[in-house]
Motif scaffolding. Structure first.
Motif, mmCIF file in Angstrom:
data_model
loop_
_atom_site.group_PDB
_atom_site.id
_atom_site.type_symbol
_atom_site.label_atom_id
_atom_site.label_comp_id
_atom_site.label_asym_id
_atom_site.label_seq_id
_atom_site.Cartn_x
_atom_site.Cartn_y
_atom_site.Cartn_z
ATOM 1 N N GLN A 257 -142.464 -40.471 -63.611
ATOM 2 C CA GLN A 257 -141.220 -41.134 -63.992
ATOM 3 C C GLN A 257 -140.049 -40.161 -63.985
ATOM 4 N N GLN A 258 -140.293 -38.936 -64.443
ATOM 5 C CA GLN A 258 -139.234 -37.929 -64.438
ATOM 6 C C GLN A 258 -138.841 -37.572 -63.008
ATOM 7 N N ALA A 259 -139.816 -37.490 -62.120
ATOM 8 C CA ALA A 259 -139.524 -37.187 -60.718
ATOM 9 C C ALA A 259 -138.707 -38.312 -60.085
ATOM 10 N N ILE A 260 -139.049 -39.560 -60.401
ATOM 11 C CA ILE A 260 -138.282 -40.701 -59.891
ATOM 12 C C ILE A 260 -136.845 -40.620 -60.380
ATOM 13 N N PHE A 261 -136.685 -40.318 -61.675
ATOM 14 C CA PHE A 261 -135.345 -40.195 -62.249
ATOM 15 C C PHE A 261 -134.555 -39.087 -61.559
ATOM 16 N N LEU A 262 -135.184 -37.933 -61.352
ATOM 17 C CA LEU A 262 -134.491 -36.798 -60.742
ATOM 18 C C LEU A 262 -134.114 -37.092 -59.296
ATOM 19 N N LEU B 149 -120.793 -49.492 -66.343
ATOM 20 C CA LEU B 149 -120.209 -50.077 -67.549
ATOM 21 C C LEU B 149 -121.202 -51.011 -68.241
ATOM 22 N N SER B 150 -122.050 -51.676 -67.478
ATOM 23 C CA SER B 150 -123.062 -52.553 -68.079
ATOM 24 C C SER B 150 -124.018 -51.752 -68.944
ATOM 25 N N ILE B 151 -124.412 -50.559 -68.454
ATOM 26 C CA ILE B 151 -125.284 -49.690 -69.256
ATOM 27 C C ILE B 151 -124.546 -49.227 -70.499
ATOM 28 N N LEU B 152 -123.274 -48.872 -70.352
ATOM 29 C CA LEU B 152 -122.497 -48.425 -71.511
ATOM 30 C C LEU B 152 -122.441 -49.524 -72.563
ATOM 31 N N LYS C 226 -135.766 -55.951 -75.121
ATOM 32 C CA LYS C 226 -136.108 -55.583 -73.745
ATOM 33 C C LYS C 226 -134.832 -55.241 -72.975
ATOM 34 N N PRO C 227 -134.383 -53.994 -73.087
ATOM 35 C CA PRO C 227 -133.147 -53.604 -72.384
ATOM 36 C C PRO C 227 -133.207 -53.842 -70.873
ATOM 37 N N GLY C 228 -134.396 -53.670 -70.275
ATOM 38 C CA GLY C 228 -134.519 -53.915 -68.845
ATOM 39 C C GLY C 228 -134.244 -55.362 -68.497
ATOM 40 N N GLY C 229 -134.802 -56.269 -69.286
ATOM 41 C CA GLY C 229 -134.548 -57.685 -69.079
ATOM 42 C C GLY C 229 -133.095 -58.036 -69.349
ATOM 43 N N TYR C 230 -132.505 -57.356 -70.342
ATOM 44 C CA TYR C 230 -131.094 -57.582 -70.679
ATOM 45 C C TYR C 230 -130.207 -57.200 -69.496
ATOM 46 N N LEU C 231 -130.519 -56.038 -68.867
ATOM 47 C CA LEU C 231 -129.732 -55.598 -67.720
ATOM 48 C C LEU C 231 -129.916 -56.546 -66.542
ATOM 49 N N ARG C 232 -131.133 -57.016 -66.319
ATOM 50 C CA ARG C 232 -131.367 -57.962 -65.225
ATOM 51 C C ARG C 232 -130.586 -59.259 -65.464
ATOM 52 N N ALA C 233 -130.517 -59.683 -66.729
ATOM 53 C CA ALA C 233 -129.744 -60.887 -67.044
ATOM 54 C C ALA C 233 -128.258 -60.659 -66.775
ATOM 55 N N MET C 234 -127.771 -59.471 -67.118
ATOM 56 C CA MET C 234 -126.365 -59.147 -66.835
ATOM 57 C C MET C 234 -126.119 -59.152 -65.320
ATOM 58 N N VAL D 117 -130.743 -44.710 -68.809
ATOM 59 C CA VAL D 117 -131.596 -45.757 -68.230
ATOM 60 C C VAL D 117 -133.065 -45.573 -68.611
ATOM 61 N N PRO D 118 -133.707 -44.420 -68.327
ATOM 62 C CA PRO D 118 -135.122 -44.281 -68.718
ATOM 63 C C PRO D 118 -135.309 -44.219 -70.227
ATOM 64 N N GLU D 119 -134.345 -43.662 -70.934
ATOM 65 C CA GLU D 119 -134.463 -43.565 -72.387
ATOM 66 C C GLU D 119 -134.422 -44.935 -73.046
ATOM 67 N N LEU D 120 -133.740 -45.868 -72.419
ATOM 68 C CA LEU D 120 -133.683 -47.234 -72.933
ATOM 69 C C LEU D 120 -134.891 -48.058 -72.492
ATOM 70 N N GLY D 121 -135.742 -47.478 -71.672
ATOM 71 C CA GLY D 121 -136.911 -48.213 -71.185
ATOM 72 C C GLY D 121 -136.588 -49.138 -70.028
ATOM 73 N N ILE D 122 -135.496 -48.867 -69.342
ATOM 74 C CA ILE D 122 -135.097 -49.679 -68.188
ATOM 75 C C ILE D 122 -135.724 -49.085 -66.939
ATOM 76 N N SER D 123 -136.329 -49.907 -66.121
ATOM 77 C CA SER D 123 -137.009 -49.427 -64.919
ATOM 78 C C SER D 123 -135.996 -49.011 -63.860
ATOM 79 N N PRO D 124 -136.382 -48.057 -62.994
ATOM 80 C CA PRO D 124 -135.493 -47.686 -61.887
ATOM 81 C C PRO D 124 -135.129 -48.888 -61.016
#
Length: 418
Positions: free
Chosen positions: A149-154, A364-367, A382-390, A340-347
């Motif tokens: 996951q860290q490699a994906i983020f980097l 801005l959506s993440i902010l 579920k922050p990931g689901g929240y972002l997908r809804a946005m 993003v990863p700290e909130l549990g949101i998938s790449p």
């Protein structure tokens, strides 16, 4: 990585389970899920792909209940020749592979003096050694997952840095074709490893490379700032932004929202998509750089204002980049990607948001999401689901980000007792 070929201690006689003690899988883990776990971590145990696959197939030849029973252990009593037939391999190849698994501490071969195996003699291929290491293997699996996951983020951050850097260099060469610093940096960027090669880099090397990419990007942005304004006043500091914390100030920079026709909120998207066509557009008005360099929201509100509305966690990241009034679009995207990863949101959720909204609105959506999650009594499960809804609301023209900022500002003002 150099693999140790000596036998693992779990394969020695001292680790054999006694007659009245049999290791069993922890919790709700079952035979097949454990075998899959072993296959995942096998390369880091010095076990090749063929041997790892053989372990899975050998495990499938045992009774599932033996892996969780306190009074017996999973074992294969079949003769070596019979096992080779079941695996559809030669006896020599099967012997080599089972020896590899034994050295790694995943099985134990118990044979009679003549090499035979039988239930009566208590000889065969035993899996107790692997079961005894279940906790260790699970911890290794968790570590490897975190590293992936860290490699994906980097790799994602390298992509962002390279994109912003390339756009900044293009703009810099337009206004200063003979800038020697820019030429040197472009040569350095051309020597960067390809996206494919990033997958082969270890975490330390990858992190170092990403930090260097970020440093170069900020260097070029500094050079660009000095040349954007002939009078020496940089683009970043010459933007109109709001000084106070009132709701009215936020509304004032979103005038088009208040003037839209009632009952037709989706028809006016100027408050969602910047008027120049969005942050993914190529160069537009008055030679402005690509959207990868600028943010309509920062231009409207100012970096200090957005910084004030961010969560404490995002503010911590941003504070390490520059004073709030000197923050750039690049800094806000960098901080959003950290959260993003700290909130549990998938790449995938983040990449989809960027593709649909553009980097500006996605940032801005993440902010907004992050700030709302930090509000007392407000829980986003579920922050990931929240972002997908946005993202989906944006796609339908129903995402009003300035309105969200107004809400954040008002709640912040009330919370401060002003």
């Amino acid at each position: 990585m150099a693999f140790q070929r000596a036998a693992h201690p779990a394969a020695t006689r001292a680790y054999r389970d006694t007659e009245d003690e049999h290791p069993r899988l922890p919790g709700n883990m079952q035979r097949d899920s454990f075998a899959a776990l072993v296959e995942r971590v096998a390369p880091h145990l010095g076990v090749g792909r063929a041997a790892a696959n053989t372990f899975v197939r050998l495990a499938s030849m045992t009774r599932p209940s033996d892996w969780t029973s306190p009074d017996r252990s999973p074992v294969i009593y079949a003769a070596a020749g019979e096992v080779a037939k079941m695996l559809d391999r030669s006896q020599v190849r099967t012997r080599v592979i089972t020896a590899e698994l034994e050295r790694a501490g995943l099985i134990e071969r118990r044979t009679a003096a003549n090499g035979s195996r039988s239930r009566a003699a208590g000889t065969g291929l035993y899996f107790g050694a692997a079961i005894a290491r279940a906790a260790e293997l699970m911890a290794l699996d968790d570590q490897l997952k975190a590293e992936r996951q860290q490699a994906i983020f980097l790799r994602g951050q390298r992509s962002t840095h390279k994109r912003h850097l390339t756009c900044a260099l293009d703009r810099l060469f337009e206004i200063s074709p003979h800038c020697p610093e820019a030429k040197a940096i472009r040569q350095e960027v051309e020597a960067w490893p390809s996206a494919e090669r990033l997958h082969c880099m270890d975490l330390a090397a990858l992190e170092s490379h990403v930090d260097e990419a970020d440093r170069l990007c900020r260097t070029v942005l500094d050079l660009l700032d000095k040349r954007e304004e002939p009078n020496g006043e940089t683009f970043e500091n010459n933007r109109p932004y709001l000084q106070d914390t009132t709701e009215e100030s936020l509304v004032s920079c979103n005038e088009t929202v208040d003037k839209r026709s009632a009952g037709k909120p989706a028809q006016d998207r100027s408050h969602v998509v910047p008027p120049d066509g969005g942050p993914n557009c190529r160069e537009k008005d008055e030679g402005a750089a690509s959207g990868a360099l600028k943010s309509e929201y920062i231009a409207r509100l100012g970096p200090q204002r957005l910084f004030d509305l961010a969560s404490p966690e995002m503010q911590l990241y941003l504070s390490g980049r520059a004073e709030p009034e000197y923050l750039r679009f690049h800094d806000f995207v960098w901080a959003a990607e950290r959260r993003v990863p700290e909130l549990g949101i998938s790449p995938d959720a983040w990449n989809t948001a960027r593709e649909v909204m553009g980097e500006d609105s996605a940032m801005l959506s993440i902010l907004v999401l992050d700030a709302r999650k930090s509000e007392p009594g407000h829980v986003i499960f579920k922050p990931g689901g929240y972002l997908r809804a946005m993202t989906e609301r944006y796609r339908r023209g129903e995402l009003y980000l300035i309105r969200s900022l107004i809400g954040l500002s008002e709640r912040q003002r009330v919370g401060q007792g002003s």
